[in-house]
Design a protein around this motif. Structure first.
Motif, PDB file in Angstrom:
ATOM      1  N   MET A   1       1.019  -1.465  -0.241  1.00  0.00           N
ATOM      2  CA  MET A   1       0.134  -0.023  -0.059  1.00  0.00           C
ATOM      3  C   MET A   1       0.897   1.317  -0.180  1.00  0.00           C
ATOM      4  O   MET A   1       2.099   1.295   0.243  1.00  0.00           O
ATOM      5  N   SER A   2       0.322   2.019  -0.599  1.00  0.00           N
ATOM      6  CA  SER A   2       1.052   3.683  -0.503  1.00  0.00           C
ATOM      7  C   SER A   2       0.935   4.104   0.769  1.00  0.00           C
ATOM      8  O   SER A   2       0.106   3.813   1.552  1.00  0.00           O
ATOM      9  N   SER A   3       1.873   5.161   1.211  1.00  0.00           N
ATOM     10  CA  SER A   3       1.887   5.880   2.570  1.00  0.00           C
ATOM     11  C   SER A   3       0.809   7.088   2.745  1.00  0.00           C
ATOM     12  O   SER A   3       0.139   7.584   1.710  1.00  0.00           O
ATOM     13  N   PHE A   4       0.546   7.558   3.915  1.00  0.00           N
ATOM     14  CA  PHE A   4      -0.166   8.542   4.178  1.00  0.00           C
ATOM     15  C   PHE A   4       0.359   9.630   3.670  1.00  0.00           C
ATOM     16  O   PHE A   4      -0.546  10.720   3.157  1.00  0.00           O
ATOM     17  N   LEU A   5       1.692   9.766   3.458  1.00  0.00           N
ATOM     18  CA  LEU A   5       2.062  10.971   2.880  1.00  0.00           C
ATOM     19  C   LEU A   5       1.722  11.123   1.500  1.00  0.00           C
ATOM     20  O   LEU A   5       1.430  12.133   0.889  1.00  0.00           O
ATOM     21  N   GLY A   6       1.916   9.817   0.548  1.00  0.00           N
ATOM     22  CA  GLY A   6       1.627   9.761  -0.887  1.00  0.00           C
ATOM     23  C   GLY A   6       0.095  10.165  -0.882  1.00  0.00           C
ATOM     24  O   GLY A   6      -0.277  11.003  -1.736  1.00  0.00           O
ATOM     25  N   HIS A   7      -0.856   9.671  -0.264  1.00  0.00           N
ATOM     26  CA  HIS A   7      -2.305  10.181  -0.283  1.00  0.00           C
ATOM     27  C   HIS A   7      -2.517  11.600   0.024  1.00  0.00           C
ATOM     28  O   HIS A   7      -3.029  12.186  -0.566  1.00  0.00           O
ATOM     29  N   SER A   8      -1.770  12.145   0.968  1.00  0.00           N
ATOM     30  CA  SER A   8      -1.991  13.344   1.427  1.00  0.00           C
ATOM     31  C   SER A   8      -1.429  14.407   0.272  1.00  0.00           C
ATOM     32  O   SER A   8      -2.086  15.428  -0.052  1.00  0.00           O
ATOM     33  N   LEU A   9      -0.274  14.052  -0.216  1.00  0.00           N
ATOM     34  CA  LEU A   9       0.234  15.081  -1.264  1.00  0.00           C
ATOM     35  C   LEU A   9      -0.671  15.008  -2.504  1.00  0.00           C
ATOM     36  O   LEU A   9      -1.008  16.067  -3.185  1.00  0.00           O
ATOM     37  N   THR A  10      -1.211  13.964  -2.904  1.00  0.00           N
ATOM     38  CA  THR A  10      -2.076  13.656  -4.047  1.00  0.00           C
ATOM     39  C   THR A  10      -3.380  14.533  -4.050  1.00  0.00           C
ATOM     40  O   THR A  10      -3.861  15.349  -4.675  1.00  0.00           O
ATOM     41  N   ALA A  11      -4.002  14.380  -2.532  1.00  0.00           N
ATOM     42  CA  ALA A  11      -5.253  15.006  -2.375  1.00  0.00           C
ATOM     43  C   ALA A  11      -4.967  16.840  -2.270  1.00  0.00           C
ATOM     44  O   ALA A  11      -5.608  17.575  -2.548  1.00  0.00           O
ATOM     45  N   TYR A  12      -3.851  16.904  -1.783  1.00  0.00           N
ATOM     46  CA  TYR A  12      -3.405  18.544  -1.789  1.00  0.00           C
ATOM     47  C   TYR A  12      -3.390  19.085  -3.073  1.00  0.00           C
ATOM     48  O   TYR A  12      -3.601  20.227  -3.441  1.00  0.00           O
TER      49      TYR A  12
END
Length: 199
Positions: A1-12
């Protein structure tokens, strides 16, 4: 799975790309935080036992298209009930849906976890044959692999998301061709590093 950082960066990146964002600074900040929540929501199965894979015959049902769009759909309904202008409501609803689906895209690109994308219509699972992104490392302060994988993930995502956002906003054109090539080359280098990792 991808990290919380990666998901946050995409959402931002999604939040900052939209032109129909809330007008006030607090509104934009709240919207960005909400998009990060939507992009991270499929990992609720780690926190809620009833949603865990062990409760669903090994399937991570939160990593389905239906589940990933549930909160974005509710978001669109809330925007409608709040009386948001139609143009803004449509733009924000699409943004919310993209944030929810982005989690599945990033996790699929890791190439490790089988995703039941079509649940509940089908129990079929999908796994990418190539790990374009690294898996999230175990969260331990002295874990070298945690920091290495975060570096690779940001190295892949940040340049691509920047180019995509600026291209969407039409703030980067052919005159910036050299910058685009450099950024995508950086992303490609980190991507090659990721593909070469053992899984």
């Amino acid at each position: 799975m991808s990290s919380f950082l990666g998901h946050s960066l995409t959402a931002y990146s999604l939040a900052s790309a939209m032109r129909q964002n809330p007008a006030s600074l607090s509104g934009r900040l709240s919207w960005s935080v909400w998009l990060i929540a939507l992009a991270s929501a499929p990992d609720l199965d780690y926190l809620i036992p009833a949603l865990s894979s062990s409760a669903h015959h090994g399937l991570r049902i939160t990593h389905s298209i239906a589940f990933s769009l549930a909160l974005p759909f509710c978001t669109g309904g809330a925007l409608y009930l709040a009386g948001s202008p139609e143009l803004q409501r449509g733009s924000l609803s699409i943004c919310a849906a993209l944030a929810g689906l982005s989690h599945l895209v990033l996790d699929f690109l890791v190439g490790v976890t089988p995703l039941p994308l079509l649940w509940p219509l089908s129990a079929a699972v999908f796994v990418s044959p190539i790990g374009v992104l690294p898996s999230a490392g175990r969260i331990q302060i002295l874990n070298y692999y945690l920091y290495r994988n975060l570096l690779i993930e940001v190295g892949v995502l940040a340049p691509i998301l920047y180019v995509a956002r600026e291209s969407y906003r039409r703030e980067i054109g052919v005159e910036n061709r050299t910058r685009i090539i450099v950024l995508l080359s950086i992303a490609g280098s980190f991507m090659a590093w990721s593909v070469g990792l053992s899984r």
